[in-house]
Every structure is written in structure tokens, then in C-alpha cells.
Motif scaffolding. Structure first.
Motif, mmCIF file in Angstrom:
data_model
loop_
_atom_site.group_PDB
_atom_site.id
_atom_site.type_symbol
_atom_site.label_atom_id
_atom_site.label_comp_id
_atom_site.label_asym_id
_atom_site.label_seq_id
_atom_site.Cartn_x
_atom_site.Cartn_y
_atom_site.Cartn_z
ATOM 1 N N TRP A 73 0.852 -1.176 0.000
ATOM 2 C CA TRP A 73 0.000 0.000 0.000
ATOM 3 C C TRP A 73 0.893 1.232 0.000
ATOM 4 C CZ3 TRP A 73 -4.561 -0.589 -1.608
ATOM 5 C CH2 TRP A 73 -5.524 0.412 -1.461
ATOM 6 N N LEU A 74 0.390 2.313 -0.583
ATOM 7 C CA LEU A 74 1.163 3.544 -0.679
ATOM 8 C C LEU A 74 0.697 4.555 0.362
ATOM 9 C CD1 LEU A 74 0.979 3.987 -4.565
ATOM 10 C CD2 LEU A 74 2.892 3.056 -3.250
ATOM 11 N N THR A 75 1.624 5.394 0.827
ATOM 12 C CA THR A 75 1.229 6.506 1.685
ATOM 13 C C THR A 75 0.451 7.497 0.816
ATOM 14 O OG1 THR A 75 3.177 7.835 1.222
ATOM 15 C CG2 THR A 75 3.338 6.255 3.072
ATOM 16 N N THR A 76 -0.206 8.451 1.441
ATOM 17 C CA THR A 76 -0.962 9.466 0.701
ATOM 18 C C THR A 76 -0.057 10.208 -0.271
ATOM 19 O OG1 THR A 76 -2.478 9.697 2.560
ATOM 20 C CG2 THR A 76 -2.440 11.502 0.970
ATOM 21 N N ILE A 80 -3.333 4.095 -12.787
ATOM 22 C CA ILE A 80 -3.494 3.231 -11.627
ATOM 23 C C ILE A 80 -4.550 2.177 -11.979
ATOM 24 C CG2 ILE A 80 -4.140 3.163 -9.173
ATOM 25 C CD1 ILE A 80 -1.622 4.830 -9.661
ATOM 26 N N LEU A 81 -4.298 0.914 -11.608
ATOM 27 C CA LEU A 81 -5.228 -0.173 -11.911
ATOM 28 C C LEU A 81 -6.316 -0.278 -10.852
ATOM 29 C CD1 LEU A 81 -6.012 -2.552 -13.728
ATOM 30 C CD2 LEU A 81 -4.534 -3.991 -12.297
ATOM 31 N N TYR A 82 -7.565 -0.331 -11.320
ATOM 32 C CA TYR A 82 -8.742 -0.474 -10.458
ATOM 33 C C TYR A 82 -9.553 -1.688 -10.896
ATOM 34 C CZ TYR A 82 -8.512 4.098 -8.175
ATOM 35 O OH TYR A 82 -8.153 5.161 -7.393
ATOM 36 N N ASP A 135 -8.628 -11.365 -5.864
ATOM 37 C CA ASP A 135 -8.570 -10.981 -4.459
ATOM 38 C C ASP A 135 -8.981 -9.521 -4.268
ATOM 39 O OD1 ASP A 135 -7.728 -13.545 -3.796
ATOM 40 O OD2 ASP A 135 -5.604 -13.014 -3.943
ATOM 41 N N ALA A 136 -8.596 -8.647 -5.207
ATOM 42 C CA ALA A 136 -8.991 -7.233 -5.127
ATOM 43 C C ALA A 136 -10.513 -7.113 -5.240
ATOM 44 C CB ALA A 136 -8.300 -6.412 -6.212
ATOM 45 N N MET A 142 -3.952 -3.582 -5.251
ATOM 46 C CA MET A 142 -2.676 -3.356 -4.569
ATOM 47 C C MET A 142 -1.549 -4.113 -5.264
ATOM 48 S SD MET A 142 -3.565 -3.199 -0.503
ATOM 49 C CE MET A 142 -3.910 -4.939 -0.330
ATOM 50 N N HIS A 143 -0.335 -3.641 -5.011
ATOM 51 C CA HIS A 143 0.862 -4.311 -5.517
ATOM 52 C C HIS A 143 0.877 -5.763 -5.030
ATOM 53 C CE1 HIS A 143 4.973 -4.860 -6.809
ATOM 54 N NE2 HIS A 143 5.281 -5.300 -5.597
#
Length: 178
Positions: A11-14, A26-28, A74-75, A67-68
């Protein structure tokens, strides 16, 4: 004082997310929750009711980042549980072929899909759910619509960023063209 950082691996910080959004798509994943009858025909579509950061109320689909190092399957499950609750009992399709790929742009008019924050690519799925749906996180409610109601102009007008277009594509994909 340091910024709160999500400790979940991948996960990334803000700040990291804002930097990534400025430089790459970004993949959604997005899911259209549906109820089906015994023959598999879609009888109703579930739309989330949310309040945006600006205070506007809108209807949306289940949606979120991949997420990476997270599998698409799973997402999808993670976002369905987050938005619909732990006992929604979603049935993820055996094939992860999306019904469409939606490409969101920060610039209005490049595609039917708009996200002012970023360029995003979204894999869109139709997911039957059979359990009890109780929205969690930032969703206020989940309302079930008949396919015809979901395709109505009134509902479409409540869906920002191209989600109405995506919903109409989902309806057409399952044989409900209005």
C-alpha cells in the motif's frame, strides 16, 4: 510530526499515491452487484449511495485499487466485502475476463470516464451476490433497482464520472438494452 502510513504491505502513503497518480495510470477493479433468478437472469442491480468529499450525494458501483502483488480476484473480493459487507456472498466469475475496460482520465472528454485525480484503468465485472448486503466504509446505503430502473435517466444522472455509462454497458452485456 510524521504522516500516518498504512502498514499493509503493497500500500502507498498518501504522498506516494499522489506522486504515482501524477505519473502513471493506476489499476482499479469495479463491480456491478446483481441479483439473479434461478435461470441466471439479472433481476436487480445494487447501487451504492455515497457522499462525496464536496458533500454531494451520488450513486456508485463497487470500486477500488488493486494493490501491488494482489490478484485481481482478491482485489474484487476485498472491495466487495468492504462495500457490501462480509455476508454479501459474492460469486466471482470463474473467468476473470471483464465485461469492459474503462479508462478514466483527469481531462474531461477524452473518454466517457472522468476522474479528476488521475488516469486510471479499471477492469469492470458483473458479480452476482446472494447474501445480505450491508454497506460499510463510506457508503451510506445500497439500493436495489430493476434493470429498467437502473437504466433510467434519473438514476444515470446520479452517477458521476461515467459510472452511468459503465452501468449501461453492464446492462447491455447481460441482455438488458433500454
Amino acid at each position: 510530526m510524521s504522516e500516518m502510513t498504512e502498514t499493509t504491505p503493497g500500500w502507498l502513503t498518501t504522498d506516494e499515491l499522489e506522486l504515482a497518480r501524477a505519473r502513471m495510470p493506476i489499476l482499479y477493479v469495479e463491480a456491478v452487484p446483481v441479483r439473479v433468478d434461478d435461470s441466471g437472469d439479472v433481476t436487480s442491480i445494487g447501487l451504492l449511495l455515497r457522499i462525496g468529499a464536496d458533500g454531494t450525494v451520488s450513486r456508485t458501483l463497487v470500486s477500488g485499487r488493486v494493490m501491488h502483488h494482489e490478484r485481481v480476484r482478491d482485489a474484487l473480493l476485498r472491495h466487495l466485502e468492504k462495500d457490501l459487507g462480509p455476508v454479501a456472498l459474492p460469486r466471482i466469475p470463474a473467468s476473470l475476463q471483464p465485461f469492459t475496460v474503462a479508462e478514466y482520465f483527469p481531462t474531461v472528454g477524452v473518454s466517457p470516464y472522468h476522474d479528476p485525480r488521475q488516469h486510471a484503468v479499471s477492469l469492470a465485472y458483473i458479480v452476482p451476490v446472494s447474501g445480505d448486503c450491508r454497506p460499510r466504509q463510506d457508503a451510506l446505503d445500497l439500493v436495489w433497482f430493476s434493470p429498467q430502473e437502473a437504466a433510467s435517466t434519473a438514476v444515470q444522472m446520479e452517477m458521476p464520472g461515467g459510472h452511468g455509462v459503465l452501468l449501461r454497458q453492464a446492462l447491455a452485456h447481460v441482455g438488458h438494452v433500454y
